[in-house]
Design an enzyme around this catalytic site. Structure first.
Site, PDB file in Angstrom:
ATOM      1  N   LYS A  68      45.553   9.240   4.195  1.00 36.24           N
ATOM      2  CA  LYS A  68      46.470   8.906   3.106  1.00 36.24           C
ATOM      3  C   LYS A  68      46.337   7.428   2.693  1.00 36.24           C
ATOM      4  CE  LYS A  68      48.414  12.941   2.532  1.00 36.24           C
ATOM      5  NZ  LYS A  68      47.526  13.876   3.207  1.00 36.24           N
TER       6      LYS A  68
HETATM    7  C1  PLP Z   1      50.991  17.330  -0.673  1.00 32.44           C
HETATM    8  C2  PLP Z   1      51.187  17.206   0.805  1.00 32.44           C
HETATM    9  N1  PLP Z   1      52.384  17.481   1.335  1.00 32.44           N
HETATM   10  C3  PLP Z   1      52.613  17.389   2.654  1.00 32.44           C
HETATM   11  C4  PLP Z   1      51.628  16.996   3.519  1.00 32.44           C
HETATM   12  C5  PLP Z   1      51.904  16.930   4.986  1.00 32.44           C
HETATM   13  O1  PLP Z   1      51.729  15.619   5.476  1.00 32.44           O
HETATM   14  P1  PLP Z   1      51.632  15.340   7.036  1.00 32.44           P
HETATM   15  O2  PLP Z   1      50.238  15.650   7.474  1.00 32.44           O
HETATM   16  O3  PLP Z   1      51.957  13.872   7.151  1.00 32.44           O
HETATM   17  O4  PLP Z   1      52.634  16.190   7.703  1.00 32.44           O
HETATM   18  C6  PLP Z   1      50.361  16.689   3.017  1.00 32.44           C
HETATM   19  C7  PLP Z   1      49.274  16.299   3.929  1.00 32.44           C
HETATM   20  O5  PLP Z   1      48.108  16.456   3.709  1.00 32.44           O
HETATM   21  C8  PLP Z   1      50.126  16.800   1.635  1.00 32.44           C
HETATM   22  O6  PLP Z   1      48.922  16.512   1.105  1.00 32.44           O
END
Ligand code: PLP
Length: 404
Positions: free
Chosen positions: A205
């Site tokens: 990210k």
């Molecule tokens: C659009 C979106 N929402 C939620 C998430 C979930 O994030 P995390 O991996 O920090 O739980 C991601 C992760 O890739 C994402 O791209």
């Protein structure tokens, strides 16, 4: 501007045989830029003995809140946790429906299910890949409680339209800002439109803590509840129980989760946040280079950033339409991998996954734009870690694969 001289150097026969990069130099998709400051900060946490949730998490919360100009920020161990806790703090549960986009990561949908509610999918706008407000409006029923827009790739959703729909129907907005740390819409920062804004600090990210996440909220009561839910349901500030003031009793006030962020994670995040604007500039530069270099190719390019918004440049996605390229998306991925360039897919549309088909009877054709994008999309490397040579290699590889 990155200098690539890309398009020019692909035709000699030798170039067609040898991969653009050697396998030892495989370009990993989404590798983060980690600097000395992060290493030193982690070491100081390790040496201090305070590895778990502590002062560095509190510092990251303060600094992120200030960067986002938001009243409250609560750190957690992922965006998935952030979304789940936001649903619970919003009072969403069994019998409720929550509308989100069909073009997202599965966590957006899973967390609605974890809260006990029913996810309802709206299709995206084919130009922006963001949730289509008109389709949201069409999906509202008497059970709808909230809308979860995703600022896809870092491009702000149409927040005026979504806010108007939410207000008209008395719905909450929970923003999935996993791609959108730097995003703004009409001068306002993404994550401050909804009752909750959820961020991801996963490795790939725009800023990372390895794994991690943050929730912004406008209401102190929500912030307090989120902190309690994130640490077993123990009374607020229970993380201080082993502090140098001596042991303090804690009390469990509800059945919470183990979603807290550690100081070791925050140690990385504090320095990632300090470099957020510099890294954004570098990604903007790479994004613009790709737009220029690929302008004449028979592939779909991302729409330019919308007026009145700031794009976070999280993903650079192209569309491979076999009718234009004589190449399927999956063949393009395989060929880029042969050139030792790592790529990603964001995302196959949600209804292609068997779990959702079986549980909800969803069919990919029900969200046609998301389905088509999901079949054609490929994300190219966009990390601030990329050197000019890396960017030139990506461009050369794209040309080579398309001209094979
Ligand atoms: C659009 C979106 N929402 C939620 C998430 C979930 O994030 P995390 O991996 O920090 O739980 C991601 C992760 O890739 C994402 O791209």
């Amino acid at each position: 501007m990155v200098s690539t001289a890309a398009s020019a150097t692909v035709s000699p026969a030798a170039d067609l045989v040898a991969p653009v990069r050697s396998s030892e130099e495989f370009l990993i998709f989404g590798a983060p830029l980690i600097c000395d400051e992060e290493e030193r900060e982690i070491l100081s946490s390790l040496r201090s003995g305070w590895l778990g949730t502590g002062p560095k998490v509190a510092q990251l919360e303060r600094e992120f809140r200030d960067y986002k100009e938001a009243p409250y920020a609560v750190a957690v161990n992922s965006c998935t946790a952030a979304l789940h806790l936001s649903m619970l703090a919003a009072g969403i549960g069994p019998g409720d429906e929550v509308i989100t986009t069909a073009l997202t990561f599965c966590a957006t949908v899973n967390t609605i299910i974890h809260a006990g509610a029913r996810p309802v999918l709206a299709d995206v706008d084919p130009a922006t890949f963001n949730i289509d407000p008109q389709d949201v409006a069409a999906k509202i029923t008497s059970c709808t409680k909230a809308i979860v827009p995703v600022h896809f790739a870092g491009r702000a959703c149409d927040m005026d339209a979504l806010a108007a729909i939410a207000q008209q129907h008395g719905l909450m907005i929970i923003e999935d800002c996993a791609h959108a740390v730097e995003t703004t819409y009409k001068g306002r920062r993404a994550g401050t439109f909804g009752t909750f804004g959820c961020f991801s600090f996963y490795v790939t990210k725009n800023m990372t803590t390895g794994e991690g996440g943050m929730i912004l909220t406008t209401d102190e009561k929500h912030a307090d509840r989120l902190k309690i839910l994130a640490l077993h349901g123990m009374s607020k500030d229970a993380w201080r129980r082993f502090s140098d003031d001596g042991y303090k009793h804690y009390y469990v006030v509800e059945c919470g989760y183990k979603y807290n962020m550690m100081d070791i994670q925050a140690a990385i995040g504090i320095h990632q946040l300090r470099r957020i604007e510099k890294n954004w500039e570098r990604r903007q530069e790479i994004w613009a280079t790709y737009q220029n270099e690929f302008a004449g190719l028979p592939i779909g390019l991302p729409a330019q950033p919308d007026d009145g918004t700031r794009h976070a440049y999280h993903l650079y996605t192209v569309l491979i339409d076999p009718e234009r390229t004589n190449l399927t998306r999956d063949q393009f991925i395989a060929d880029m991998t042969t050139e030792n360039i790592g790529v990603g897919v964001h995302y196959q549309s949600i209804p292609v996954h068997p779990y959702y088909q079986e549980r909800f009877g969803w069919r990919p054709e029900d969200n046609p734009y998301s389905f088509r994008i999901g079949q054609q999309t490929v994300s190219l490397p966009l990390s601030p870690k990329l050197t000019d040579r890396d960017v030139a290699d990506v461009v050369r590889a794209v040309y080579k694969v398309l001209h094979r």
